[in-house]
Scaffold this active site. Sequence first.
Site, mmCIF file in Angstrom:
data_model
loop_
_atom_site.group_PDB
_atom_site.id
_atom_site.type_symbol
_atom_site.label_atom_id
_atom_site.label_comp_id
_atom_site.label_asym_id
_atom_site.label_seq_id
_atom_site.Cartn_x
_atom_site.Cartn_y
_atom_site.Cartn_z
ATOM 1 N N ASN A 97 -10.095 -0.662 -0.129
ATOM 2 C CA ASN A 97 -8.643 -0.501 -0.072
ATOM 3 C C ASN A 97 -8.048 -1.018 -1.384
ATOM 4 O OD1 ASN A 97 -5.886 -0.899 0.358
ATOM 5 N ND2 ASN A 97 -6.136 -1.594 2.474
ATOM 6 N N CYS B 177 0.815 -1.221 0.000
ATOM 7 C CA CYS B 177 0.000 0.000 0.000
ATOM 8 C C CYS B 177 0.848 1.271 0.000
ATOM 9 C CB CYS B 177 -0.935 0.003 1.203
ATOM 10 S SG CYS B 177 -1.938 -1.471 1.285
ATOM 11 N N HIS C 109 -3.455 6.946 2.575
ATOM 12 C CA HIS C 109 -3.843 5.664 1.981
ATOM 13 C C HIS C 109 -5.187 5.265 2.576
ATOM 14 C CE1 HIS C 109 -4.144 1.560 0.903
ATOM 15 N NE2 HIS C 109 -3.849 1.106 2.100
HETATM 16 N N1 COA Z 1 -18.093 -9.065 9.367
HETATM 17 C C1 COA Z 1 -18.505 -9.330 10.610
HETATM 18 N N2 COA Z 1 -17.645 -9.615 11.621
HETATM 19 C C2 COA Z 1 -16.336 -9.607 11.323
HETATM 20 C C3 COA Z 1 -15.845 -9.334 10.054
HETATM 21 C C4 COA Z 1 -16.786 -9.049 9.036
HETATM 22 N N3 COA Z 1 -16.440 -8.769 7.788
HETATM 23 N N4 COA Z 1 -14.487 -9.394 10.072
HETATM 24 C C5 COA Z 1 -14.130 -9.690 11.323
HETATM 25 N N5 COA Z 1 -15.257 -9.834 12.084
HETATM 26 C C6 COA Z 1 -15.346 -10.162 13.503
HETATM 27 C C7 COA Z 1 -14.164 -10.975 14.002
HETATM 28 O O1 COA Z 1 -14.346 -12.339 13.724
HETATM 29 C C8 COA Z 1 -14.186 -10.658 15.460
HETATM 30 O O2 COA Z 1 -15.175 -11.441 16.058
HETATM 31 P P1 COA Z 1 -14.961 -12.050 17.531
HETATM 32 O O3 COA Z 1 -14.821 -10.854 18.439
HETATM 33 O O4 COA Z 1 -16.202 -12.827 17.750
HETATM 34 O O5 COA Z 1 -13.709 -12.871 17.448
HETATM 35 C C9 COA Z 1 -14.645 -9.202 15.508
HETATM 36 O O6 COA Z 1 -15.293 -8.963 14.254
HETATM 37 C C10 COA Z 1 -13.526 -8.222 15.693
HETATM 38 O O7 COA Z 1 -12.480 -8.576 14.789
HETATM 39 P P2 COA Z 1 -11.221 -7.655 14.586
HETATM 40 O O8 COA Z 1 -10.285 -8.290 13.614
HETATM 41 O O9 COA Z 1 -10.695 -7.262 15.937
HETATM 42 O O10 COA Z 1 -11.920 -6.380 13.893
HETATM 43 P P3 COA Z 1 -11.341 -4.956 13.671
HETATM 44 O O11 COA Z 1 -12.175 -3.973 14.323
HETATM 45 O O12 COA Z 1 -9.864 -4.902 13.925
HETATM 46 O O13 COA Z 1 -11.571 -4.762 12.106
HETATM 47 C C11 COA Z 1 -10.234 -4.782 10.112
HETATM 48 C C12 COA Z 1 -10.946 -5.617 11.179
HETATM 49 C C13 COA Z 1 -9.509 -5.695 9.147
HETATM 50 C C14 COA Z 1 -11.311 -3.983 9.373
HETATM 51 C C15 COA Z 1 -9.236 -3.818 10.799
HETATM 52 O O14 COA Z 1 -8.472 -4.528 11.734
HETATM 53 C C16 COA Z 1 -8.299 -3.125 9.878
HETATM 54 O O15 COA Z 1 -8.701 -2.355 9.024
HETATM 55 N N6 COA Z 1 -6.968 -3.326 10.085
HETATM 56 C C17 COA Z 1 -5.925 -2.635 9.403
HETATM 57 C C18 COA Z 1 -5.610 -3.250 8.123
HETATM 58 C C19 COA Z 1 -4.415 -2.588 7.530
HETATM 59 O O16 COA Z 1 -4.083 -1.486 7.853
HETATM 60 N N7 COA Z 1 -3.732 -3.295 6.658
HETATM 61 C C20 COA Z 1 -2.499 -2.811 6.119
HETATM 62 C C21 COA Z 1 -2.685 -1.754 5.135
HETATM 63 S S1 COA Z 1 -3.617 -2.302 3.798
#
Ligand code: COA
Length: 328
Positions: free
Chosen positions: A285, A115, A255
Site C-alpha cells: 500500500n 490514500c 487504491h
Molecule cells: N501476521 C500474522 N498475524 C497477524 C498479522 C500479521 N502481520 N497482523 C495481524 N495479525 C493477527 C492479529 O493479531 C489477529 O490475531 P488474534 O485473532 O489472535 O487477535 C488476527 O491476525 C486477525 O487480525 P485482524 O486485524 O482482524 O486481521 P485482518 O484480517 O483485518 O487483516 C489488515 C489486517 C490490516 C490486513 C486488514 O484489516 C486491512 O487491510 N484493513 C484495511 C486497512 C485500510 O483500508 N486502511 C485504510 C486505507 S490505507
Amino acid sequence: MGNVNAVILGTGRAYPEGVITNADLETMVDTSDEWITTRTGIKQRHRAADNEYTSLFAVRAARQAIERARIEASDIDLLICATVTPDQILPATGCLIQAELGAHRAAAFDLVAACSGFLYGLTLANQMIRSSQSRYALVIGAEILTRYVDYTDRGTCVIFGDGAGAAVLGGTTSERGILSARIRSDGRYAEQLFSPGGGTRLQPTAETLSGGMHFFKMRGNELFKVAVRSMIEVSTEVLTEAGYKPEDIKLFVPHQANQRITDAVADKLGVDSSKVYSNIAMHGNTSSASIPIALDECVESGMLQEGDLVLMASFGGGATWGAVLTRW
Ligand code: COA
C-alpha cells in the site's frame, strides 16, 4: 473553447530500489508469508534508503508524466502534491518539486488526504481546467510511508511501501476526459489510522519519539468494512451521474490497500475480476501513490487504450474516499 473536459495526457512512476519481502518481515516480527499473502495479497514493498526522500521520487515520476504528455514543465500552471509524508513541514513538497522541475509558472501546494490524495488532486485539477483557471495541471501522489512504520507492529508494518506516481492533465473538447468525480471524508474515523505525535498537538520530544508516537497506528479491521462500503457507494455515485453501469467499465483501478478490499468492492459493484487492476503484490500500500503508479503500469503494458472507460476509487485515513470516472 466550448465545454472543456480534463483529460490525463501522460503518466509516470518511480520508486526506491530497496525492497522488503515477506521473508524479510518474517525475521522482524511474528508473521508469515502465508498470513500476509492470504490476508493482504502483498509479497513485497519498496523501501527508501535513509538518504532518499519523498520529492526525489515525485520528481522522477513527474518528469516521465511531463515527457509523455509532450509538454514542457514551464507549461504547468497547477502542481498538486498529494502526500502524508512530506520532505519537511515547510515549505510544501509541491514547491520543492516545482523548483526541481522548473515549473515556475505553477501554483504548487500539498494536499493531505492520505490514500485518497491522488483522487482529491484529480478532482481539483478537473475543476480548475474545466473553469479555464488552469491549462496544464500536474497531480502527484508521493509517499515514503516506511519512515512512519513501526517495524515491531505486525498489524501495520506488513502493509505499507514507498513510491510516487504522477499525471499531467490538460483540456479537451473531445468525448474523452473526466466524466464524473466525487470526494468525501468523515473525521469521526480520524483515530482509525493516524500518527498521533510530531505535530502541534503532541510536539516532537525525546519522549514522543521513544514512545513511537510518530508511527502510524491503525485499526485495520474496523477500517476494512468502512473502506468497502464507502468505495462502493462513491463508485456507484460517479457511474450513475455519468449514466454508466459497472459492466460498461473497461478497467477498474482501485487504491491498492488490500487485495481482499479490492475483491470485495469489485464483486459487490459487479465489475468482472478480469477488469480489475492489481499490483499490490509488488508494491504493498503506497497510499496516495498507488493509483497513479497503477495507471502508469496499465499505460505501459498496453492495458489502457484511448477511449477506454476507467473507474478509479480510493479510501484512506481521515477517513477520506473518492471515485473518478474517466474516458481515457
Ligand atoms: N501476521 C500474522 N498475524 C497477524 C498479522 C500479521 N502481520 N497482523 C495481524 N495479525 C493477527 C492479529 O493479531 C489477529 O490475531 P488474534 O485473532 O489472535 O487477535 C488476527 O491476525 C486477525 O487480525 P485482524 O486485524 O482482524 O486481521 P485482518 O484480517 O483485518 O487483516 C489488515 C489486517 C490490516 C490486513 C486488514 O484489516 C486491512 O487491510 N484493513 C484495511 C486497512 C485500510 O483500508 N486502511 C485504510 C486505507 S490505507
